[in-house]
Design a protein around this motif. Structure first.
Motif, PDB file in Angstrom:
ATOM      1  N   ARG A  51     -32.087  69.437  23.885  1.00 38.73           N
ATOM      2  CA  ARG A  51     -30.848  69.123  23.163  1.00 38.73           C
ATOM      3  C   ARG A  51     -30.986  69.420  21.672  1.00 38.73           C
ATOM      4  O   ARG A  51     -30.122  69.059  20.883  1.00 38.73           O
ATOM      5  N   THR A  52     -32.078  70.073  21.298  1.00 37.46           N
ATOM      6  CA  THR A  52     -32.298  70.481  19.912  1.00 37.46           C
ATOM      7  C   THR A  52     -32.266  71.996  19.824  1.00 37.46           C
ATOM      8  O   THR A  52     -32.944  72.688  20.603  1.00 37.46           O
ATOM      9  N   LEU A  53     -31.490  72.508  18.882  1.00 32.84           N
ATOM     10  CA  LEU A  53     -31.403  73.936  18.634  1.00 32.84           C
ATOM     11  C   LEU A  53     -32.087  74.232  17.304  1.00 32.84           C
ATOM     12  O   LEU A  53     -31.773  73.596  16.289  1.00 32.84           O
ATOM     13  N   VAL A  54     -33.002  75.194  17.307  1.00 32.88           N
ATOM     14  CA  VAL A  54     -33.767  75.529  16.110  1.00 32.88           C
ATOM     15  C   VAL A  54     -33.457  76.972  15.726  1.00 32.88           C
ATOM     16  O   VAL A  54     -33.627  77.889  16.537  1.00 32.88           O
TER      17      VAL A  54
ATOM     18  N   LEU B  58     -21.358  80.397  12.095  1.00 29.49           N
ATOM     19  CA  LEU B  58     -21.172  79.002  11.673  1.00 29.49           C
ATOM     20  C   LEU B  58     -20.286  78.248  12.657  1.00 29.49           C
ATOM     21  O   LEU B  58     -20.564  77.093  13.002  1.00 29.49           O
ATOM     22  N   ALA B  59     -19.235  78.907  13.124  1.00 29.30           N
ATOM     23  CA  ALA B  59     -18.322  78.250  14.072  1.00 29.30           C
ATOM     24  C   ALA B  59     -19.029  77.952  15.385  1.00 29.30           C
ATOM     25  O   ALA B  59     -18.855  76.866  15.971  1.00 29.30           O
ATOM     26  N   ALA B  60     -19.839  78.882  15.855  1.00 25.62           N
ATOM     27  CA  ALA B  60     -20.553  78.669  17.119  1.00 25.62           C
ATOM     28  C   ALA B  60     -21.565  77.538  16.993  1.00 25.62           C
ATOM     29  O   ALA B  60     -21.701  76.707  17.912  1.00 25.62           O
ATOM     30  N   ILE B  61     -22.262  77.479  15.885  1.00 18.73           N
ATOM     31  CA  ILE B  61     -23.215  76.380  15.677  1.00 18.73           C
ATOM     32  C   ILE B  61     -22.468  75.051  15.589  1.00 18.73           C
ATOM     33  O   ILE B  61     -22.910  74.030  16.131  1.00 18.73           O
ATOM     34  N   GLY B  62     -21.315  75.064  14.906  1.00 18.42           N
ATOM     35  CA  GLY B  62     -20.501  73.849  14.824  1.00 18.42           C
ATOM     36  C   GLY B  62     -20.065  73.360  16.192  1.00 18.42           C
ATOM     37  O   GLY B  62     -20.062  72.148  16.468  1.00 18.42           O
TER      38      GLY B  62
ATOM     39  N   CYS C  98     -21.703  73.743  18.946  1.00 11.80           N
ATOM     40  CA  CYS C  98     -22.892  73.154  19.562  1.00 11.80           C
ATOM     41  C   CYS C  98     -23.155  71.748  19.031  1.00 11.80           C
ATOM     42  O   CYS C  98     -23.496  70.831  19.793  1.00 11.80           O
ATOM     43  N   GLU C  99     -22.987  71.577  17.740  1.00 14.82           N
ATOM     44  CA  GLU C  99     -23.201  70.254  17.152  1.00 14.82           C
ATOM     45  C   GLU C  99     -22.200  69.250  17.707  1.00 14.82           C
ATOM     46  O   GLU C  99     -22.563  68.119  18.069  1.00 14.82           O
TER      47      GLU C  99
ATOM     48  N   ILE D 150     -25.066  81.971  20.748  1.00 16.83           N
ATOM     49  CA  ILE D 150     -25.073  80.562  20.358  1.00 16.83           C
ATOM     50  C   ILE D 150     -23.944  79.809  21.050  1.00 16.83           C
ATOM     51  O   ILE D 150     -24.120  78.672  21.520  1.00 16.83           O
ATOM     52  N   ALA D 151     -22.782  80.442  21.146  1.00 14.56           N
ATOM     53  CA  ALA D 151     -21.616  79.778  21.749  1.00 14.56           C
ATOM     54  C   ALA D 151     -21.886  79.378  23.194  1.00 14.56           C
ATOM     55  O   ALA D 151     -21.333  78.370  23.677  1.00 14.56           O
ATOM     56  N   LEU D 152     -22.721  80.115  23.900  1.00 14.91           N
ATOM     57  CA  LEU D 152     -23.055  79.755  25.276  1.00 14.91           C
ATOM     58  C   LEU D 152     -23.677  78.366  25.358  1.00 14.91           C
ATOM     59  O   LEU D 152     -23.487  77.634  26.342  1.00 14.91           O
ATOM     60  N   LEU D 153     -24.404  77.996  24.311  1.00  9.01           N
ATOM     61  CA  LEU D 153     -25.128  76.733  24.332  1.00  9.01           C
ATOM     62  C   LEU D 153     -24.223  75.534  24.105  1.00  9.01           C
ATOM     63  O   LEU D 153     -24.600  74.405  24.412  1.00  9.01           O
TER      64      LEU D 153
END
Length: 272
Positions: A7-10, A29-33, A35-36, A246-249
């Motif tokens: 559950r941690t993305l690095v 940035l949107a994809a990481i957001g 995920c968060e 990233i969006a897949l995650l």
């Protein structure tokens, strides 16, 4: 859908999320957001010191953990601390090598820095972009956490000096620099010291080798050959491709039950 326990993305920064040395594409940035918001914890792990991570992130993800200096610095809850430094004997040996190899360098303390290289060197444009620190003499740094050789009569020879001193050495042939970190310090070692053992990682360069090797899912951005044997998937060094991966995650955030079990396993590993 792919299921992961992590559950941690690095994320590495330069060459992985940032392709111009200064900014991260809005799609990434949107994809990481996403995920968060889906429940993932975020870690940004870079060769840059924490000081130079902040302008690139530009205020995004303020609750993320930051690892700087290839593991020698960490920032948790916006509190920066040095977790590995060069001892006086090692630093003295490096300075002897500086004279022997007619080298110039960038030395980072926990916040400020010393620089003796040319002002037009490409690395200079990535140092203190946010004008957050002071350029000082090496002796004025309270501790040295990262040492980057930017010029030398024999870079390979200088890299060997670092290895003989037991340092972590990353010789970036494409940039013609030698990156030195104290002892066995790596991004992965810094993660483990914080009890983070299960994670998904994105990286692009040789200093991401251990980070990717120990990841549940290792995503290589670009085609660096040093990562051939550890990457589970490779994506082009292109913002759209990285954002899509990233969006897949965002669809794979573990359930609360899986989180509890994962945390229990990590705690048991730490206690052992």
């Amino acid at each position: 859908m792919i299921d992961f326990r992590a559950r941690t993305l690095v994320f590495d920064i330069d060459g992985t999320l940032c392709f111009d040395g200064r900014t991260i594409d809005d799609r990434i940035l949107a994809a990481i957001g996403d995920c968060e918001r889906a429940g993932h914890s975020l870690v940004f792990a870079s060769a840059r010191p924490v000081r130079d991570l902040l302008p690139v992130l530009d205020g995004a993800f303020p609750s993320a953990t930051l690892i700087g200096g290839n593991g020698s610095l960490v920032s948790v809850d916006r509190q920066v601390r040095a977790r590995a430094t060069f001892g006086p004997d090692v630093l003295g040996a490096l300075m002897d090598a500086i004279g022997r190899y007619e080298a110039t360098y960038l030395a980072d303390g926990p916040w400020d820095y010393a620089y003796t290289g040319p002002e037009d060197h490409p690395i200079r444009s990535r140092v203190d972009q946010g004008d957050l620190a002071s350029r000082v003499e090496l002796a004025e740094l309270p501790e040295v956490v990262k040492f980057l050789v930017v010029e030398a009569s024999d870079l390979a020879g200088f890299a060997n000096v670092g290895r003989e001193l037991g340092l972590t050495v990353n010789h970036h042939l494409d940039e013609a620099i030698v990156d030195l970190a104290p002892a066995s310090t790596t991004k992965w070692e810094a993660l483990a010291s914080m009890g983070i053992h299960t994670y998904i990682a994105f990286g692009n360069d040789i200093n991401d080798l251990d980070l990717l090797r120990h990841a549940e899912r290792a995503v290589r951005v670009g085609t660096h050959p040093a990562l051939d044997g550890v990457a589970h998937v490779t994506v082009p060094a292109d913002p759209e491709a990285v954002a899509t991966e990233i969006a897949l995650l965002a669809q794979t955030a573990p359930s609360a039950d899986l989180m509890t079990r994962a945390e229990a396993i990590d705690q048991r590993i730490v206690s052992e």
